[in-house]
Scaffold this motif. Structure first.
Motif, short mmCIF file in Angstrom:
data_model
loop_
_atom_site.label_atom_id
_atom_site.label_comp_id
_atom_site.label_asym_id
_atom_site.label_seq_id
_atom_site.Cartn_x
_atom_site.Cartn_y
_atom_site.Cartn_z
N GLN A 148 0.82 -1.21 0.00
CA GLN A 148 0.00 0.00 0.00
C GLN A 148 0.86 1.26 0.00
N GLY A 149 2.03 1.19 -0.63
CA GLY A 149 2.90 2.34 -0.72
C GLY A 149 3.69 2.63 0.55
N VAL A 150 3.55 1.78 1.58
CA VAL A 150 4.25 1.98 2.84
C VAL A 150 5.21 0.82 3.06
N LYS A 151 6.42 1.11 3.54
CA LYS A 151 7.37 0.05 3.84
C LYS A 151 6.97 -0.63 5.15
N VAL A 152 6.84 -1.95 5.09
CA VAL A 152 6.55 -2.75 6.28
C VAL A 152 7.45 -3.97 6.27
N ASP A 153 7.64 -4.59 7.44
CA ASP A 153 8.34 -5.85 7.52
C ASP A 153 7.41 -6.95 7.05
N CYS A 154 7.87 -7.78 6.11
CA CYS A 154 7.01 -8.86 5.63
C CYS A 154 6.80 -9.91 6.70
N THR A 155 7.76 -10.08 7.57
CA THR A 155 7.58 -10.94 8.74
C THR A 155 8.08 -10.18 9.97
N SER A 156 7.46 -10.45 11.08
CA SER A 156 7.85 -9.81 12.33
C SER A 156 7.44 -10.72 13.47
N GLU A 157 7.63 -10.26 14.69
CA GLU A 157 7.18 -11.04 15.84
C GLU A 157 5.67 -11.21 15.84
N TYR A 158 4.97 -10.40 15.03
CA TYR A 158 3.51 -10.47 14.97
C TYR A 158 3.00 -11.44 13.92
N GLY A 159 3.89 -11.99 13.11
CA GLY A 159 3.47 -12.94 12.08
C GLY A 159 3.86 -12.49 10.69
N VAL A 160 3.06 -12.90 9.70
CA VAL A 160 3.32 -12.60 8.29
C VAL A 160 2.33 -11.54 7.82
N TRP A 161 2.83 -10.57 7.05
CA TRP A 161 1.97 -9.49 6.58
C TRP A 161 0.90 -10.00 5.63
N SER A 162 -0.35 -9.60 5.86
CA SER A 162 -1.47 -9.94 4.99
C SER A 162 -1.90 -8.71 4.23
N SER A 163 -1.78 -8.75 2.90
CA SER A 163 -2.19 -7.61 2.10
C SER A 163 -3.71 -7.46 2.08
N ASP A 164 -4.43 -8.55 2.38
CA ASP A 164 -5.90 -8.50 2.35
C ASP A 164 -6.46 -7.67 3.49
N ILE A 165 -5.93 -7.86 4.70
CA ILE A 165 -6.47 -7.12 5.84
C ILE A 165 -5.51 -6.06 6.36
N GLN A 166 -4.33 -5.94 5.71
CA GLN A 166 -3.36 -4.92 6.07
C GLN A 166 -2.91 -5.03 7.52
#
Length: 251
Positions: free
Chosen positions: A17-35
């Motif tokens: 979504q135009g923003v840099k995020v970690d694809c994986t983190s302590e919170y899990g894996v990034w979901s583009s569906d629910i952001q």
């Protein structure tokens, strides 16, 4: 495998979504569906928990959502039901960047084969002020690119395309030269300077020449995209001798 070279640490960037995020983190894996970052709750809530809403299949997941800068979590976190991993509609819990990195590693890329004048060898030498030519010797997809990979894991397929964007030559005398492939030397060029990638030594000595090829891979998959960068390095030695003028007496 980089042949006789060495590999730099990988630099990876993920964009969503135009923003840099970690694809994986302590919170899990990034979901583009629910952001949000998503991970399967462990242990799973008991069957009587309202989160199941009477269901007996699938799994309960926890979503951790960032603020608008993508840097900190501020609310929006929630549990939700979804089909079990691998089923249609299940959250994607495969890190696409890791998938891309593993594919690149399996491609067995190599540091470039160095082309240089004079040719490497203990008895090979050039003279002060004589142009040195540098080039990528016999480039191929493993040493130069382009190369395209399409790794898959479960429902996720990532398209990865990369090539060398430049070669940085450290000439060993404090000088660096940025080049692309360079021009292979031919005897017919005599003492002409290279039109694309060259250098002249100003003092005699034995110099270690290091060629660093900078790779850049673009990847896309699971609703995300980004860039993976790293370098492969190889070196050789150039012997430079002093040039002496021949003086004769006339009388």
């Amino acid at each position: 495998d980089v042949g006789e070279g060495t590999k730099s640490p990988t630099k990876r960037t993920c964009i969503s979504q135009g923003v840099k995020v970690d694809c994986t983190s302590e919170y899990g894996v990034w979901s583009s569906d629910i952001q949000c970052w998503v991970q399967r709750m462990s242990p799973q809530p008991p069957p009587a928990d309202p989160m199941w809403d009477g269901r007996t299949d699938g799994a309960i997941y926890w979503a951790t959502c960032p603020d608008t800068t993508g840097l900190a979590t501020i609310g929006g976190d929630h549990a939700f039901w979804a089909p079990a991993a691998g089923a249609a509609g299940a959250p994607v819990l495969v890190d696409p960047v890791t998938l891309a990195e593993e594919a690149i590693e399996s491609a067995n890329l190599r540091a470039i084969d160095i082309g240089i004048t004079p040719p490497p060898g203990p008895d090979s030498r050039t003279l002060v002020g004589i142009p040195t030519w540098m080039w990528v010797d016999e480039p191929d997809p493993r040493t130069w690119g382009p190369i395209t990979l399409s790794p898959s894991a479960g429902p996720v397929t990532v398209t990865v395309t990369g090539k060398v964007k430049r070669v940085v030559w450290d000439m060993g005398d404090g000088t660096t030269v940025n080049c692309t492939k360079g021009t292979p030397y031919q005897v017919a060029y005599d003492a002409d300077p290279s039109p694309t990638c060259g250098h002249q030594y100003k003092a005699p000595g034995t110099y270690t020449v290091t060629a660093t090829s900078d790779w850049e891979f673009d990847w896309a998959g699971a609703g995300q995209s980004g860039t993976i960068e790293f370098s492969l390095t190889r070196d050789t030695t150039v012997n430079v001798a002093e040039a002496f003028a021949l003086v004769t007496e006339q009388g």
